[in-house]
Design a protein around this motif. Structure first.
Motif, PDB file in Angstrom:
ATOM      1  N   VAL A  93       0.850  -1.192   0.000  1.00  0.00           N
ATOM      2  CA  VAL A  93       0.000   0.000   0.000  1.00  0.00           C
ATOM      3  C   VAL A  93       0.886   1.243   0.000  1.00  0.00           C
ATOM      4  N   TYR A  94       0.517   2.216  -0.839  1.00  0.00           N
ATOM      5  CA  TYR A  94       1.215   3.502  -0.892  1.00  0.00           C
ATOM      6  C   TYR A  94       0.247   4.588  -0.420  1.00  0.00           C
ATOM      7  N   TYR A  95       0.678   5.387   0.550  1.00  0.00           N
ATOM      8  CA  TYR A  95      -0.193   6.437   1.065  1.00  0.00           C
ATOM      9  C   TYR A  95       0.649   7.642   1.482  1.00  0.00           C
ATOM     10  N   ARG A  96      -0.035   8.758   1.715  1.00  0.00           N
ATOM     11  CA  ARG A  96       0.632   9.953   2.224  1.00  0.00           C
ATOM     12  C   ARG A  96      -0.336  10.729   3.110  1.00  0.00           C
ATOM     13  N   GLU A 139      -6.012  -6.351 -11.021  1.00  0.00           N
ATOM     14  CA  GLU A 139      -6.041  -4.895 -11.212  1.00  0.00           C
ATOM     15  C   GLU A 139      -7.318  -4.276 -10.654  1.00  0.00           C
ATOM     16  N   SER A 140      -8.470  -4.881 -10.962  1.00  0.00           N
ATOM     17  CA  SER A 140      -9.726  -4.322 -10.455  1.00  0.00           C
ATOM     18  C   SER A 140      -9.849  -4.512  -8.945  1.00  0.00           C
ATOM     19  N   ILE A 141      -9.309  -5.620  -8.416  1.00  0.00           N
ATOM     20  CA  ILE A 141      -9.329  -5.837  -6.965  1.00  0.00           C
ATOM     21  C   ILE A 141      -8.470  -4.786  -6.270  1.00  0.00           C
ATOM     22  N   SER A 142      -7.294  -4.501  -6.836  1.00  0.00           N
ATOM     23  CA  SER A 142      -6.420  -3.471  -6.264  1.00  0.00           C
ATOM     24  C   SER A 142      -7.095  -2.109  -6.288  1.00  0.00           C
ATOM     25  N   SER A 143      -7.779  -1.796  -7.398  1.00  0.00           N
ATOM     26  CA  SER A 143      -8.476  -0.513  -7.514  1.00  0.00           C
ATOM     27  C   SER A 143      -9.607  -0.407  -6.496  1.00  0.00           C
ATOM     28  N   MET A 144     -10.352  -1.496  -6.323  1.00  0.00           N
ATOM     29  CA  MET A 144     -11.442  -1.501  -5.341  1.00  0.00           C
ATOM     30  C   MET A 144     -10.901  -1.320  -3.926  1.00  0.00           C
ATOM     31  N   MET A 145      -9.811  -2.009  -3.620  1.00  0.00           N
ATOM     32  CA  MET A 145      -9.218  -1.904  -2.290  1.00  0.00           C
ATOM     33  C   MET A 145      -8.695  -0.495  -2.034  1.00  0.00           C
ATOM     34  N   GLN A 146      -8.084   0.115  -3.052  1.00  0.00           N
ATOM     35  CA  GLN A 146      -7.588   1.490  -2.906  1.00  0.00           C
ATOM     36  C   GLN A 146      -8.732   2.456  -2.615  1.00  0.00           C
ATOM     37  N   HIS A 147      -9.863   2.276  -3.307  1.00  0.00           N
ATOM     38  CA  HIS A 147     -11.019   3.153  -3.106  1.00  0.00           C
ATOM     39  C   HIS A 147     -11.583   3.005  -1.691  1.00  0.00           C
ATOM     40  N   VAL A 148     -11.738   1.762  -1.235  1.00  0.00           N
ATOM     41  CA  VAL A 148     -12.293   1.517   0.102  1.00  0.00           C
ATOM     42  C   VAL A 148     -11.355   2.055   1.179  1.00  0.00           C
ATOM     43  N   LEU A 149     -10.053   1.812   1.015  1.00  0.00           N
ATOM     44  CA  LEU A 149      -9.077   2.297   1.992  1.00  0.00           C
ATOM     45  C   LEU A 149      -9.044   3.825   2.038  1.00  0.00           C
ATOM     46  N   ASP A 150      -9.112   4.445   0.870  1.00  0.00           N
ATOM     47  CA  ASP A 150      -9.053   5.908   0.812  1.00  0.00           C
ATOM     48  C   ASP A 150     -10.244   6.527   1.534  1.00  0.00           C
ATOM     49  N   GLU A 151     -11.419   5.926   1.362  1.00  0.00           N
ATOM     50  CA  GLU A 151     -12.602   6.424   2.072  1.00  0.00           C
ATOM     51  C   GLU A 151     -12.466   6.222   3.582  1.00  0.00           C
ATOM     52  N   GLY A 152     -11.923   5.068   3.978  1.00  0.00           N
ATOM     53  CA  GLY A 152     -11.802   4.769   5.398  1.00  0.00           C
ATOM     54  C   GLY A 152     -10.780   5.626   6.118  1.00  0.00           C
ATOM     55  N   THR A 153      -9.718   6.028   5.413  1.00  0.00           N
ATOM     56  CA  THR A 153      -8.652   6.804   6.053  1.00  0.00           C
ATOM     57  C   THR A 153      -8.818   8.309   5.878  1.00  0.00           C
ATOM     58  N   ASP A 154      -9.808   8.734   5.110  1.00  0.00           N
ATOM     59  CA  ASP A 154     -10.000  10.170   4.892  1.00  0.00           C
ATOM     60  C   ASP A 154     -10.224  10.944   6.197  1.00  0.00           C
ATOM     61  N   TRP A 156      -8.835  10.497   8.860  1.00  0.00           N
ATOM     62  CA  TRP A 156      -7.543  10.564   9.553  1.00  0.00           C
ATOM     63  C   TRP A 156      -6.552  11.467   8.830  1.00  0.00           C
ATOM     64  N   GLY A 157      -6.986  12.118   7.751  1.00  0.00           N
ATOM     65  CA  GLY A 157      -6.075  12.970   6.991  1.00  0.00           C
ATOM     66  C   GLY A 157      -5.084  12.192   6.153  1.00  0.00           C
ATOM     67  N   VAL A 158      -5.443  10.961   5.781  1.00  0.00           N
ATOM     68  CA  VAL A 158      -4.559  10.085   5.004  1.00  0.00           C
ATOM     69  C   VAL A 158      -5.167   9.862   3.628  1.00  0.00           C
ATOM     70  N   GLN A 159      -4.334   9.931   2.605  1.00  0.00           N
ATOM     71  CA  GLN A 159      -4.769   9.643   1.235  1.00  0.00           C
ATOM     72  C   GLN A 159      -4.043   8.403   0.734  1.00  0.00           C
ATOM     73  N   VAL A 160      -4.804   7.360   0.428  1.00  0.00           N
ATOM     74  CA  VAL A 160      -4.225   6.127  -0.113  1.00  0.00           C
ATOM     75  C   VAL A 160      -4.104   6.295  -1.625  1.00  0.00           C
ATOM     76  N   GLU A 161      -2.873   6.255  -2.122  1.00  0.00           N
ATOM     77  CA  GLU A 161      -2.628   6.544  -3.532  1.00  0.00           C
ATOM     78  C   GLU A 161      -2.677   5.304  -4.419  1.00  0.00           C
ATOM     79  N   ARG A 162      -2.242   4.170  -3.854  1.00  0.00           N
ATOM     80  CA  ARG A 162      -2.161   2.978  -4.699  1.00  0.00           C
ATOM     81  C   ARG A 162      -2.103   1.724  -3.841  1.00  0.00           C
ATOM     82  N   VAL A 163      -2.699   0.650  -4.355  1.00  0.00           N
ATOM     83  CA  VAL A 163      -2.635  -0.662  -3.705  1.00  0.00           C
ATOM     84  C   VAL A 163      -2.299  -1.693  -4.773  1.00  0.00           C
TER      85      VAL A 163
END
Length: 220
Positions: A93-96, A139-154, A156-163
């Motif tokens: 997972v890549y995030y900032r 690829e689609s599983i990674s994209s789905m996971m990135q979307h779910v993670l990004d919503e969950g960490t928003d 917390w001030g975290v942006q998930v860029e890639r999974v």
């Protein structure tokens, strides 16, 4: 009133101990960092940095926040797929940090919380997929996971860029069964190829014989 008095006393201490106090008052954060200052326990409105900023030693504390993209490995997770196959899957997972203030105030440890959420998200999403989908549709599983993670960490001030799904480990028995099936498929294709070659040779021989017979008949 008490807060104002404490802050005033701290400023007086700085003035009376100048220039020695300047070493404690001036702080520096790098281009990729921000500083969140807490004055008597309350966060100041804006993050400081990059560069030089001023704090009052007796009343201020600050937290450095790194804004660079960070990556971490999701440990292999034992997952039961939709078609009841147990697999071990790991990911990266890549995030900032997108909001330094929120990442400090709203969550105790943004990095650790993101890692734990990534593990549960990986298990939850892959639990709804069949083994075939996991192997062929990463690829689609990674994209789905990135979307779910990004919503969950928003919050917390975290942006998930890639999974990225790294590896899918199958049970030994299933690996052997798949290898045997692949070997059987290769052997069947080889047999079909041999049969086609033999039939082609027979047809060519028949054509040659027919041509020879025709030539003989014509000459007679």
């Amino acid at each position: 009133c008490c807060v104002f008095f404490l802050h005033l006393m701290s400023l007086l201490v700085i003035v009376f101990t100048f220039p020695f106090s300047i070493c404690l008052c001036l702080k520096i954060v790098q281009e990729y960092e921000r500083a969140i200052i807490f004055r008597l326990g309350r966060a100041l409105p804006d993050a400081k940095g990059p560069g030089l900023f001023f704090i009052v030693p007796c009343t201020d504390q600050f937290v450095r926040v790194d804004l660079r993209t960070v990556s971490f490995d999701v440990p292999p997770q034992e997952i039961l797929t939709k078609d009841s196959v147990t697999v071990a899957v790991d990911a990266v997972v890549y995030y900032r940090i997108s909001n330094p203030m929120v990442s400090v105030i709203n969550v105790e440890n943004a990095a650790r919380s993101t890692q734990l959420l990534a593990q549960t998200t990986l298990r939850n999403i892959l639990g709804t997929k069949t083994l075939s989908e996991i192997l062929t549709d990463r690829e689609s599983i990674s994209s789905m996971m990135q979307h779910v993670l990004d919503e969950g960490t928003d919050p917390w001030g975290v942006q998930v860029e890639r999974v990225e799904i790294k590896d899918v480990r199958l049970p030994i028995q299933l690996q052997r069964a798949m290898a045997a099936e692949a070997e059987a498929t290769r052997e069947a294709k080889a047999k079909v190829s041999i049969i086609i070659i033999i039939i082609t040779i027979i047809i060519i021989i028949i054509i040659i014989i027919v041509i020879i017979i025709v030539i003989v008949v014509i000459n007679v």
